[in-house]
Design a protein around this motif. Sequence first.
Motif, PDB file in Angstrom:
ATOM      1  N   MET A 186      17.254 -21.857 -52.421  1.00 36.83           N
ATOM      2  CA  MET A 186      17.391 -22.148 -51.005  1.00 36.83           C
ATOM      3  C   MET A 186      17.763 -23.626 -50.840  1.00 36.83           C
ATOM      4  N   LYS A 187      18.823 -23.879 -50.099  1.00 43.15           N
ATOM      5  CA  LYS A 187      19.265 -25.245 -49.860  1.00 43.15           C
ATOM      6  C   LYS A 187      18.569 -25.797 -48.623  1.00 43.15           C
ATOM      7  N   LEU A 188      17.916 -26.932 -48.789  1.00 47.11           N
ATOM      8  CA  LEU A 188      17.247 -27.564 -47.656  1.00 47.11           C
ATOM      9  C   LEU A 188      18.235 -28.438 -46.906  1.00 47.11           C
ATOM     10  N   GLU A 189      18.123 -28.418 -45.597  1.00 46.20           N
ATOM     11  CA  GLU A 189      18.974 -29.259 -44.755  1.00 46.20           C
ATOM     12  C   GLU A 189      18.177 -30.458 -44.280  1.00 46.20           C
ATOM     13  N   ARG A 190      18.863 -31.538 -44.094  1.00 44.09           N
ATOM     14  CA  ARG A 190      18.226 -32.744 -43.583  1.00 44.09           C
ATOM     15  C   ARG A 190      17.840 -32.510 -42.119  1.00 44.09           C
ATOM     16  N   ALA A 191      16.677 -33.011 -41.727  1.00 41.99           N
ATOM     17  CA  ALA A 191      16.170 -32.757 -40.384  1.00 41.99           C
ATOM     18  C   ALA A 191      16.434 -33.913 -39.421  1.00 41.99           C
ATOM     19  N   CYS A 192      16.579 -35.117 -39.934  1.00 42.33           N
ATOM     20  CA  CYS A 192      16.713 -36.262 -39.032  1.00 42.33           C
ATOM     21  C   CYS A 192      18.084 -36.912 -39.166  1.00 42.33           C
ATOM     22  N   ILE A 193      18.389 -37.742 -38.180  1.00 46.51           N
ATOM     23  CA  ILE A 193      19.700 -38.377 -38.120  1.00 46.51           C
ATOM     24  C   ILE A 193      19.516 -39.888 -38.152  1.00 46.51           C
ATOM     25  N   TYR A 194      20.451 -40.578 -38.777  1.00 45.82           N
ATOM     26  CA  TYR A 194      20.369 -42.024 -38.982  1.00 45.82           C
ATOM     27  C   TYR A 194      21.580 -42.715 -38.350  1.00 45.82           C
ATOM     28  N   PRO A 195      21.507 -44.039 -38.170  1.00 47.45           N
ATOM     29  CA  PRO A 195      22.629 -44.765 -37.559  1.00 47.45           C
ATOM     30  C   PRO A 195      23.959 -44.560 -38.295  1.00 47.45           C
ATOM     31  N   LYS A 196      23.911 -44.463 -39.603  1.00 52.20           N
ATOM     32  CA  LYS A 196      25.147 -44.258 -40.373  1.00 52.20           C
ATOM     33  C   LYS A 196      25.775 -42.903 -40.041  1.00 52.20           C
ATOM     34  N   ILE A 230      26.916 -32.825 -28.178  1.00 52.73           N
ATOM     35  CA  ILE A 230      27.707 -32.361 -29.310  1.00 52.73           C
ATOM     36  C   ILE A 230      26.989 -31.177 -29.950  1.00 52.73           C
ATOM     37  N   ASN A 231      27.721 -30.142 -30.285  1.00 54.27           N
ATOM     38  CA  ASN A 231      27.139 -28.950 -30.894  1.00 54.27           C
ATOM     39  C   ASN A 231      26.485 -29.295 -32.235  1.00 54.27           C
ATOM     40  N   GLU A 232      25.328 -28.696 -32.510  1.00 55.72           N
ATOM     41  CA  GLU A 232      24.595 -28.948 -33.756  1.00 55.72           C
ATOM     42  C   GLU A 232      25.442 -28.643 -34.983  1.00 55.72           C
ATOM     43  N   ASP A 233      26.244 -27.587 -34.922  1.00 56.39           N
ATOM     44  CA  ASP A 233      27.075 -27.219 -36.069  1.00 56.39           C
ATOM     45  C   ASP A 233      28.095 -28.314 -36.391  1.00 56.39           C
ATOM     46  N   VAL A 234      28.644 -28.932 -35.376  1.00 57.59           N
ATOM     47  CA  VAL A 234      29.603 -30.023 -35.578  1.00 57.59           C
ATOM     48  C   VAL A 234      28.900 -31.204 -36.233  1.00 57.59           C
ATOM     49  N   ILE A 235      27.711 -31.530 -35.771  1.00 63.40           N
ATOM     50  CA  ILE A 235      26.949 -32.638 -36.338  1.00 63.40           C
ATOM     51  C   ILE A 235      26.638 -32.372 -37.804  1.00 63.40           C
ATOM     52  N   LYS A 236      26.207 -31.167 -38.115  1.00 61.49           N
ATOM     53  CA  LYS A 236      25.874 -30.822 -39.493  1.00 61.49           C
ATOM     54  C   LYS A 236      27.078 -30.912 -40.413  1.00 61.49           C
ATOM     55  N   GLU A 237      28.264 -30.598 -39.903  1.00 61.97           N
ATOM     56  CA  GLU A 237      29.485 -30.737 -40.716  1.00 61.97           C
ATOM     57  C   GLU A 237      29.703 -32.172 -41.143  1.00 61.97           C
ATOM     58  N   TYR A 238      29.383 -33.119 -40.265  1.00 63.04           N
ATOM     59  CA  TYR A 238      29.579 -34.532 -40.569  1.00 63.04           C
ATOM     60  C   TYR A 238      28.536 -35.091 -41.523  1.00 63.04           C
ATOM     61  N   ILE A 239      27.288 -34.604 -41.426  1.00 64.73           N
ATOM     62  CA  ILE A 239      26.236 -35.218 -42.241  1.00 64.73           C
ATOM     63  C   ILE A 239      25.905 -34.447 -43.512  1.00 64.73           C
ATOM     64  N   MET A 240      26.353 -33.214 -43.622  1.00 67.05           N
ATOM     65  CA  MET A 240      26.097 -32.429 -44.827  1.00 67.05           C
ATOM     66  C   MET A 240      27.343 -32.449 -45.706  1.00 67.05           C
TER      67      MET A 240
END
Length: 65
Positions: free
Chosen positions: A1-11, A54-64
Amino acid sequence: MKLERACIYPKDIQRITGRTERYGRKLLSKIKQHFNKEPHQFITIKEFAEYSGINEDVIKEYIMD
């Protein structure tokens, strides 16, 4: 199972918006005020998505990578 990051950072905000990392820090502070969080608490991807519109899926594409 791949864990996803839960929080977001300035970068992450810098990568998503194309703005500076300093802008990301300021935006995180505004989001913390909006959600009545303490300075030491983290902002989740869901909270960032709700605040920014911004849609969560779009955000996850950028940070994952």
